[in-house]
Design an enzyme around this catalytic site. Structure first.
Site, PDB file in Angstrom:
ATOM      1  N   SER A 138       0.874  -1.183   0.000  1.00  0.00           N
ATOM      2  CA  SER A 138       0.000   0.000   0.000  1.00  0.00           C
ATOM      3  C   SER A 138       0.906   1.227   0.000  1.00  0.00           C
ATOM      4  O   SER A 138       2.097   1.117   0.338  1.00  0.00           O
ATOM      5  CB  SER A 138      -0.846  -0.011   1.280  1.00  0.00           C
ATOM      6  OG  SER A 138      -1.454   1.242   1.505  1.00  0.00           O
ATOM      7  N   TYR A 151      -2.051  -1.176  10.441  1.00  0.00           N
ATOM      8  CA  TYR A 151      -2.014  -1.288   8.977  1.00  0.00           C
ATOM      9  C   TYR A 151      -0.685  -0.754   8.432  1.00  0.00           C
ATOM     10  O   TYR A 151      -0.036  -1.393   7.600  1.00  0.00           O
ATOM     11  CB  TYR A 151      -3.201  -0.514   8.408  1.00  0.00           C
ATOM     12  CG  TYR A 151      -3.447  -0.710   6.933  1.00  0.00           C
ATOM     13  CD1 TYR A 151      -4.218  -1.779   6.464  1.00  0.00           C
ATOM     14  CD2 TYR A 151      -2.934   0.177   5.993  1.00  0.00           C
ATOM     15  CE1 TYR A 151      -4.468  -1.947   5.108  1.00  0.00           C
ATOM     16  CE2 TYR A 151      -3.180   0.014   4.639  1.00  0.00           C
ATOM     17  CZ  TYR A 151      -3.952  -1.037   4.200  1.00  0.00           C
ATOM     18  OH  TYR A 151      -4.191  -1.213   2.851  1.00  0.00           O
TER      19      TYR A 151
HETATM   20  P1  NAD Z   1     -11.461  -6.133   0.085  1.00  0.00           P
HETATM   21  O1  NAD Z   1     -12.060  -6.023   1.437  1.00  0.00           O
HETATM   22  O2  NAD Z   1     -12.280  -5.835  -1.127  1.00  0.00           O
HETATM   23  O3  NAD Z   1     -10.834  -7.568  -0.136  1.00  0.00           O
HETATM   24  C1  NAD Z   1     -10.101  -8.224   0.873  1.00  0.00           C
HETATM   25  C2  NAD Z   1     -10.033  -9.690   0.528  1.00  0.00           C
HETATM   26  O4  NAD Z   1      -9.320 -10.351   1.584  1.00  0.00           O
HETATM   27  C3  NAD Z   1     -11.417 -10.353   0.460  1.00  0.00           C
HETATM   28  O5  NAD Z   1     -11.401 -11.366  -0.523  1.00  0.00           O
HETATM   29  C4  NAD Z   1     -11.564 -10.974   1.859  1.00  0.00           C
HETATM   30  O6  NAD Z   1     -12.451 -12.078   1.895  1.00  0.00           O
HETATM   31  C5  NAD Z   1     -10.122 -11.400   2.075  1.00  0.00           C
HETATM   32  N1  NAD Z   1      -9.808 -11.647   3.474  1.00  0.00           N
HETATM   33  C6  NAD Z   1      -9.977 -10.824   4.546  1.00  0.00           C
HETATM   34  N2  NAD Z   1      -9.571 -11.448   5.673  1.00  0.00           N
HETATM   35  C7  NAD Z   1      -9.140 -12.679   5.287  1.00  0.00           C
HETATM   36  C8  NAD Z   1      -8.607 -13.792   5.991  1.00  0.00           C
HETATM   37  N3  NAD Z   1      -8.419 -13.780   7.316  1.00  0.00           N
HETATM   38  N4  NAD Z   1      -8.291 -14.899   5.277  1.00  0.00           N
HETATM   39  C9  NAD Z   1      -8.493 -14.955   3.946  1.00  0.00           C
HETATM   40  N5  NAD Z   1      -8.982 -13.926   3.228  1.00  0.00           N
HETATM   41  C10 NAD Z   1      -9.301 -12.807   3.906  1.00  0.00           C
HETATM   42  O7  NAD Z   1     -10.176  -5.186   0.156  1.00  0.00           O
HETATM   43  P2  NAD Z   1      -9.199  -4.635  -0.967  1.00  0.00           P
HETATM   44  O8  NAD Z   1      -9.263  -3.169  -0.905  1.00  0.00           O
HETATM   45  O9  NAD Z   1      -9.360  -5.327  -2.262  1.00  0.00           O
HETATM   46  O10 NAD Z   1      -7.804  -5.038  -0.306  1.00  0.00           O
HETATM   47  C11 NAD Z   1      -6.929  -5.998  -0.860  1.00  0.00           C
HETATM   48  C12 NAD Z   1      -5.502  -5.657  -0.453  1.00  0.00           C
HETATM   49  O11 NAD Z   1      -5.147  -4.394  -1.014  1.00  0.00           O
HETATM   50  C13 NAD Z   1      -5.302  -5.533   1.056  1.00  0.00           C
HETATM   51  O12 NAD Z   1      -4.059  -6.097   1.418  1.00  0.00           O
HETATM   52  C14 NAD Z   1      -5.295  -4.034   1.268  1.00  0.00           C
HETATM   53  O13 NAD Z   1      -4.557  -3.669   2.393  1.00  0.00           O
HETATM   54  C15 NAD Z   1      -4.617  -3.578  -0.010  1.00  0.00           C
HETATM   55  N6  NAD Z   1      -4.839  -2.180  -0.336  1.00  0.00           N
HETATM   56  C16 NAD Z   1      -6.086  -1.688  -0.544  1.00  0.00           C
HETATM   57  C17 NAD Z   1      -6.253  -0.365  -0.861  1.00  0.00           C
HETATM   58  C18 NAD Z   1      -7.585   0.255  -1.123  1.00  0.00           C
HETATM   59  O14 NAD Z   1      -7.652   1.480  -1.246  1.00  0.00           O
HETATM   60  N7  NAD Z   1      -8.659  -0.506  -1.242  1.00  0.00           N
HETATM   61  C19 NAD Z   1      -5.139   0.476  -0.966  1.00  0.00           C
HETATM   62  C20 NAD Z   1      -3.881  -0.056  -0.740  1.00  0.00           C
HETATM   63  C21 NAD Z   1      -3.746  -1.383  -0.439  1.00  0.00           C
END
Ligand code: NAD
Length: 256
Positions: A138, A151
């Site tokens: 991130s 985080y």
């Molecule tokens: P999201 O909530 O849409 O997806 C998260 C995924 O992780 C889902 O499939 C959920 O079921 C799964 N998950 C959560 N806990 C879990 C567990 N204990 N075991 C197995 N699966 C689990 O979120 P997202 O925004 O797509 O995030 C995905 C990644 O991207 C994360 O690592 C997040 O930190 C990172 N990220 C997101 C953003 C953003 O702005 N959305 C920005 C930077 C980084």
């Protein structure tokens, strides 16, 4: 380009993970999905792209379940060629009121799970002398925001783990890199938009503008599709000597 390869994407039932899984499937890779919630929808979306797809519901906070998932992927497809460590959660609170259980969960899911999946994927990648490990970190792996202690600590850790993995594999055909998105409008961020709308008493659209305006000069969300194409680049022949980078796709967030 990736026909015959197998990609395992953690946390791919939703958001960025699903976007990356689809982009890799469009290149011909077979896919192992993982995550909570509905798995049938994402499984059919990937199957419709003409590749083989399997699902394992390992809880990424549990090392034994991660080991079971890696063994499942190897037994189903031979080995994991591309590992995308993407599963992640968020919790927003000041340090003094941060729930200890949320700290532990974020460190386990956002950081330790990448270590466990990587250590279990590396032997077969080394043997094949080809592999790609892509860690979804991130901008919070590079800079901090208040109220996101667990985080930010976990994501800085992921960037560190990426560099060590890249060094240990540097003389081989295995690479490891991190992707550092800014705001992406997934369920993880929608919760923060909703919280902001409620706190300010404004509409959803206005809350999105406030969030973007604080951090992202482009005033645009990065999309899971764009992040998927960056993952495809890391897997391409041109990405063979890209090692240990933390590549931000953040609308200028960290350029400030
Ligand atoms: P999201 O909530 O849409 O997806 C998260 C995924 O992780 C889902 O499939 C959920 O079921 C799964 N998950 C959560 N806990 C879990 C567990 N204990 N075991 C197995 N699966 C689990 O979120 P997202 O925004 O797509 O995030 C995905 C990644 O991207 C994360 O690592 C997040 O930190 C990172 N990220 C997101 C953003 C953003 O702005 N959305 C920005 C930077 C980084």
């Amino acid at each position: 380009m990736l026909k015959g390869k197998t990609a395992l994407v953690t946390g791919s039932t939703s958001g960025i993970g699903l976007g990356i899984a689809k982009a890799l499937a469009r290149q011909g890779a077979n896919i192992v999905l993982n995550g909570f919630g509905d798995s049938e929808g994402p499984t059919s979306e990937i199957a419709a792209l003409g590749v083989q797809v399997a699902f394992h519901g390992a809880d990424m906070s549990k090392p034994a379940e991660i080991a079971d998932m890696m063994a499942f992927a190897a037994s189903r497809f031979g080995r994991v060629d591309i590992l995308v460590n993407n599963a992640g959660i968020q919790h927003v609170a000041r340090i003094e009121s941060f729930p200890v259980e949320r700290w532990d969960a974020i460190i386990a899911i956002n950081l330790s799970s990448a270590f466990h999946a990587t250590r279990l994927a590396l032997p077969a990648m080394r043997e094949a002398n080809w592999g790609r490990i892509i860690n979804v970190a991130s901008v919070h792996g590079l800079v901090a925001s208040a109220e996101k202690s667990a985080y930010v600590a976990a994501k800085h850790g992921v960037v560190g783990l990426t560099k060590v993995t890249a060094l240990e594999t540097a003389p081989t055909g295995v690479t490891c890199n991190a992707i550092c998105p800014g705001w992406v409008l997934t369920p993880l961020v929608q919760k923060q938009v909703d919280a902001r709308a409620a706190a300010l008493g404004v509409s959803n659209e206005e809350a999105k503008r406030v969030l973007l305006g604080e951090k992202e000069p482009s005033m645009q969300f990065t999309t899971p599709e764009e992040l998927g194409e960056l993952a495809v680049f890391f897997c391409s022949p041109a990405g063979a000597n890209v090692r240990g980078v933390a590549w931000n796709m953040d609308g200028g967030w960290t350029a400030q």
